[in-house]
Scaffold this motif. Structure first.
Motif, PDB file in Angstrom:
ATOM      1  N   LEU B  13       0.837  -1.197   0.000  1.00 32.50           N
ATOM      2  CA  LEU B  13       0.000   0.000   0.000  1.00 32.50           C
ATOM      3  C   LEU B  13       0.871   1.246   0.000  1.00 32.50           C
ATOM      4  O   LEU B  13       2.004   1.209   0.501  1.00 32.50           O
ATOM      5  CB  LEU B  13      -0.884   0.057   1.249  1.00 32.50           C
ATOM      6  CG  LEU B  13      -2.002  -0.948   1.423  1.00 32.50           C
ATOM      7  CD1 LEU B  13      -2.692  -0.711   2.765  1.00 32.50           C
ATOM      8  CD2 LEU B  13      -3.015  -0.821   0.295  1.00 32.50           C
ATOM      9  N   LYS B  14       0.319   2.338  -0.501  1.00 30.30           N
ATOM     10  CA  LYS B  14       0.971   3.626  -0.341  1.00 30.30           C
ATOM     11  C   LYS B  14       0.394   4.288   0.919  1.00 30.30           C
ATOM     12  O   LYS B  14      -0.753   4.050   1.313  1.00 30.30           O
ATOM     13  CB  LYS B  14       0.715   4.512  -1.561  1.00 30.30           C
ATOM     14  CG  LYS B  14       1.337   3.984  -2.848  1.00 30.30           C
ATOM     15  CD  LYS B  14       1.181   5.007  -3.949  1.00 30.30           C
ATOM     16  CE  LYS B  14       1.608   4.444  -5.296  1.00 30.30           C
ATOM     17  NZ  LYS B  14       3.010   4.003  -5.293  1.00 30.30           N
ATOM     18  N   THR B  15       1.209   5.139   1.534  1.00 30.81           N
ATOM     19  CA  THR B  15       0.759   5.872   2.718  1.00 30.81           C
ATOM     20  C   THR B  15      -0.560   6.578   2.423  1.00 30.81           C
ATOM     21  O   THR B  15      -0.707   7.240   1.388  1.00 30.81           O
ATOM     22  CB  THR B  15       1.819   6.905   3.130  1.00 30.81           C
ATOM     23  OG1 THR B  15       3.013   6.204   3.506  1.00 30.81           O
ATOM     24  CG2 THR B  15       1.346   7.734   4.299  1.00 30.81           C
ATOM     25  N   GLN B  17      -3.489   5.104   1.895  1.00 32.20           N
ATOM     26  CA  GLN B  17      -4.483   4.213   1.299  1.00 32.20           C
ATOM     27  C   GLN B  17      -5.168   3.391   2.385  1.00 32.20           C
ATOM     28  O   GLN B  17      -4.655   3.231   3.491  1.00 32.20           O
ATOM     29  CB  GLN B  17      -3.832   3.276   0.274  1.00 32.20           C
ATOM     30  CG  GLN B  17      -3.415   3.976  -0.997  1.00 32.20           C
ATOM     31  CD  GLN B  17      -2.877   3.005  -2.036  1.00 32.20           C
ATOM     32  OE1 GLN B  17      -2.144   2.056  -1.724  1.00 32.20           O
ATOM     33  NE2 GLN B  17      -3.227   3.247  -3.295  1.00 32.20           N
ATOM     34  N   ALA B  81      -3.386   3.990   5.822  1.00 35.27           N
ATOM     35  CA  ALA B  81      -2.180   3.235   6.143  1.00 35.27           C
ATOM     36  C   ALA B  81      -0.965   4.143   6.351  1.00 35.27           C
ATOM     37  O   ALA B  81      -0.789   5.163   5.662  1.00 35.27           O
ATOM     38  CB  ALA B  81      -1.889   2.223   5.043  1.00 35.27           C
ATOM     39  N   GLN B  85       2.719   0.677  10.007  1.00 37.33           N
ATOM     40  CA  GLN B  85       1.829  -0.474   9.961  1.00 37.33           C
ATOM     41  C   GLN B  85       2.357  -1.587   9.059  1.00 37.33           C
ATOM     42  O   GLN B  85       1.693  -2.616   8.885  1.00 37.33           O
ATOM     43  CB  GLN B  85       0.424  -0.050   9.538  1.00 37.33           C
ATOM     44  CG  GLN B  85      -0.252   0.849  10.569  1.00 37.33           C
ATOM     45  CD  GLN B  85      -1.625   1.327  10.137  1.00 37.33           C
ATOM     46  OE1 GLN B  85      -1.797   1.915   9.062  1.00 37.33           O
ATOM     47  NE2 GLN B  85      -2.624   1.097  10.968  1.00 37.33           N
ATOM     48  N   THR B  86       3.550  -1.394   8.515  1.00 37.78           N
ATOM     49  CA  THR B  86       4.224  -2.474   7.800  1.00 37.78           C
ATOM     50  C   THR B  86       4.496  -3.603   8.791  1.00 37.78           C
ATOM     51  O   THR B  86       5.137  -3.393   9.823  1.00 37.78           O
ATOM     52  CB  THR B  86       5.542  -1.985   7.193  1.00 37.78           C
ATOM     53  OG1 THR B  86       5.246  -1.036   6.163  1.00 37.78           O
ATOM     54  CG2 THR B  86       6.355  -3.139   6.623  1.00 37.78           C
ATOM     55  N   THR B 113       3.132  -4.286   3.349  1.00 42.20           N
ATOM     56  CA  THR B 113       4.163  -3.258   3.270  1.00 42.20           C
ATOM     57  C   THR B 113       3.502  -1.940   2.917  1.00 42.20           C
ATOM     58  O   THR B 113       2.727  -1.872   1.952  1.00 42.20           O
ATOM     59  CB  THR B 113       5.219  -3.599   2.203  1.00 42.20           C
ATOM     60  OG1 THR B 113       5.827  -4.856   2.530  1.00 42.20           O
ATOM     61  CG2 THR B 113       6.299  -2.524   2.142  1.00 42.20           C
ATOM     62  N   VAL B 114       3.803  -0.905   3.698  1.00 43.28           N
ATOM     63  CA  VAL B 114       3.268   0.433   3.424  1.00 43.28           C
ATOM     64  C   VAL B 114       4.442   1.346   3.073  1.00 43.28           C
ATOM     65  O   VAL B 114       5.376   1.510   3.865  1.00 43.28           O
ATOM     66  CB  VAL B 114       2.509   1.003   4.638  1.00 43.28           C
ATOM     67  CG1 VAL B 114       1.905   2.370   4.287  1.00 43.28           C
ATOM     68  CG2 VAL B 114       1.421   0.050   5.090  1.00 43.28           C
ATOM     69  N   THR B 115       4.387   1.906   1.864  1.00 39.35           N
ATOM     70  CA  THR B 115       5.518   2.728   1.391  1.00 39.35           C
ATOM     71  C   THR B 115       5.210   4.217   1.472  1.00 39.35           C
ATOM     72  O   THR B 115       4.043   4.601   1.625  1.00 39.35           O
ATOM     73  CB  THR B 115       5.862   2.367  -0.050  1.00 39.35           C
ATOM     74  OG1 THR B 115       4.716   2.631  -0.865  1.00 39.35           O
ATOM     75  CG2 THR B 115       6.236   0.897  -0.170  1.00 39.35           C
TER      76      THR B 115
END
Lengths: 109, 115
Positions: B13-15, B17, B81, B85-86, B113-115
């Motif tokens: 996910l992107k930050t 989302q 996200a 939260q990764t 994974t949250v980028t």
């Protein structure tokens, strides 16, 4: 708050060696469970102990619950590569389990 | 008899989302749980549902919401996200949360994974 201390954090041994891992707390447990988690999988229950001084055996694994119910140990005899994994202890707390950080065991052939 | 199933298995996910992690069990268990597992931190309870229709916060509930859709299903939602939260998320179920000696059965996990 870390209520359960597990030691050692990491352990790497050769096949055939014996080992002991520990789970300790400053407060009394009502019950304690040991789980094993293999890489990429969820934890799987090995044993539950509820009585102080209790000893349970599961093939080459021996679990002991301390007399004062504040500590527990897991002893593996003649470790095999299939014993590799993360060993977690969990204590009952208000209807749930609180887990320690685990001992990561690697058994090399 | 599949036990506890989780979807998806992996997610990026992107930050900011949002997404929902799904969990289902076919063992007729009353209680269900969501944990996160981070390196060196062990398993930490996010939320649990002692029985259908009830949910309660665990150790690390901030940033999450849950829904006990029925006896079988328990979902975890991330509304916005964040990289913190990764983690690997595990769903579990047990006969009853009232007795912690009951075995908890875990699903295979969702690697987020949250980028």
């Amino acid at each position: 708050t870390q209520l359960l201390e597990q030691s050692p954090q990491f352990l790497s041994i050769q096949e055939g060696e014996n080992l002991t891992v520990y789970c300790n707390s400053s407060s009394v447990f009502s019950s304690l469970q040991w789980y094993r988690q293999e890489p990429g999988e969820g934890p799987v229950l090995l044993v539950t102990v509820v009585t102080g001084g209790e000893v349970k055996k599961l093939k080459r694994l021996t679990f002991q619950f301390g007399d004062a119910r504040k500590d527990s140990s897991l002893h593996i005899t003649a470790a095999q590569p299939g014993d590799t994994g993360l060993y977690l202890c969990g204590r009952g707390s208000q209807g749930n389990l609180i887990f320690g950080k685990g001992t990561k065991l690697s058994v090399k052939p | 008899n599949a036990g506890v199933t989780q979807t998806p298995k992996f997610q990026v996910l992107k930050t900011g989302q949002s997404m929902t992690l799904q969990c289902a069990q076919d063992m007729n268990h009353n209680s269900m749980y969501w944990y996160r597992q981070d390196p060196g931190m062990g398993l930490r309870l996010i939320y649990y549902s002692a029985s259908e229709g009830t949910t309660d916060k665990g150790e690390v509930p901030n940033g999450y919401n849950v829904s006990r859709l029925n006896k079988r299903e328990f979902s975890l939602r991330l509304e916005s996200a964040a990289p913190s939260q990764t983690s690997v998320y595990f769903c579990a179920s047990s006969v009853s949360a009232l007795d912690p000696t009951y075995e908890q059965y875990f699903g295979p996990g969702t690697r987020l994974t949250v980028t």
